[in-house]
Scaffold this active site. Sequence first.
Site, short mmCIF file in Angstrom:
data_model
loop_
_atom_site.label_atom_id
_atom_site.label_comp_id
_atom_site.label_asym_id
_atom_site.label_seq_id
_atom_site.Cartn_x
_atom_site.Cartn_y
_atom_site.Cartn_z
N ARG A 193 -9.92 -18.69 3.13
CA ARG A 193 -9.63 -17.49 2.36
C ARG A 193 -10.58 -17.40 1.16
NH1 ARG A 193 -8.53 -15.65 -2.75
NH2 ARG A 193 -7.18 -17.45 -3.13
N GLU A 225 -2.37 -14.80 -11.21
CA GLU A 225 -3.81 -14.54 -11.32
C GLU A 225 -4.25 -14.44 -12.79
OE1 GLU A 225 -7.14 -11.42 -9.55
OE2 GLU A 225 -5.07 -10.76 -9.82
#
Length: 498
Positions: free
Chosen positions: A6, A135
Amino acid sequence: MDTTLRDGEQTSGVSFAAHEKLSIAQALLDLGVNRLEIASARVSDGEFEAVKRVASWAERTGNIQKLEVLGFVDGDVSLNWIEAAGCRVVNLLCKGSYKHVTEQLRKTPEQHFADIRSVINQAIERGIAVNIYLEDWSNGIKNSPEYVFQAVDSLRDLPIRRFMLPDTLGILNPGNTYEYCKEMVTRYPDLKFDFHAHNDYDLAVANVYSAVRAGIKGLHTTLNGLGERAGNAPLSSVLAVLKDQLGVDTTLREERINYASRLVETFSGVHIPPNKPIIGEHVFTQCAGVHADGDSKNNLYCNDLLPERFGRVREYALGKTSGKANIRKNLEALGIDIDENSMRKVTERIIELGDKKEMVTTEDLPYIISDVLHHDTMADQRIRILNYSLSLAQGLKPVATLKIEINGEAYQESASGDGQYDAFVRALRKIYTDLGRPFPMLTNYSVSIPPGGRTDAFVQTIISWNYAGVDFKTRGLDADQTEAAIKATLKMLNKIEQ
């Protein structure tokens, strides 16, 4: 958790085909990695088919819970994609800094948390397990820690397996990594945290070290350090640091790391730097003669990073810093024994070649010995090239005509190819096929010239071969690239004869 498939695939120019993703996933699980992040949801139809293929294999082999997919706070869109692909774990990308929430999403923290809760509740109803990425957490904990704590406090009552703490922009150092991770672990002792390092300051492995010291139990890596910008923490370095520097037990099988790293090098097209720790071509090569001498005397110049741990062997380079001990080690590998006077002469010649910046390989040693001592391999060559002609014309395929002597008998053939060397090899293979002789497989071909790029520079061609299951290299040096390759090929032919 390894995220080569990923985050690693976000390396510029890297895109894995479905069968490549499956092969890498199998190699990582064989290596002992516990979890694999294999894709981002909603990327493309091709990505969807690749994930379906990996998930189907994982379902059949009992590994489906080890696969994770990055999803987004987008209602049920990502969840639909993940469910249809056959996966059962979502890594939900949430905002870990106040700046990202207010400036990128243009929402209040409360609105964002409500959206997250909605997605998580839907996932649980579908039987999809949830981890969440905070994040930009590193900037969040640095500049808006109250927002980070508000986020965790608002979500901790939900069935979230892991809160994942990414250094999204690679801004941390070992000091503040320890400080911030320790703060999270101390404040929330009942929660499980992962640390996700980026390597923008070349501190990813050092930051992983600090995160583990602070009490973090989950780590994210990629093979060969692939990843966006400067990449992620490389699995090869992390596994060695965990064992040797931190004394941490893992499920990782060190002896499988070299295979997995080479597999990703092949599929990604991103070459491993020769000096990259653990997996670089040169990191288990001793150059200085004093080091080779010490290795023969109770391994005086060895540390805990023994090459055998990682499925490799120690090598001894030949060049201007070589001493007799380096050369002796290489001769032992070839099964060659020479007297002290001959050793002195061979050493002098290798040092002379090293001063000219020529690379001297183990395979060159028999030829150097023959050249210096005026006997043995060169005089006893069983295969000689008597003559060859190469033609190149615009709009036509190159053609090679070759006349070769094998054990005193001459043979001639012609062939066309996609290049002059390809035509030469095709003609050579014809001869070997007619004689019923096996011909080695060419596995790698590299060309280099000395720094400066002069048009009259020597061309050095290194060709890797596989013959009867044995891998070896031969080198040719000439002013012409094709002739350098032909010289390397002739060395190969005589080597397999011997």
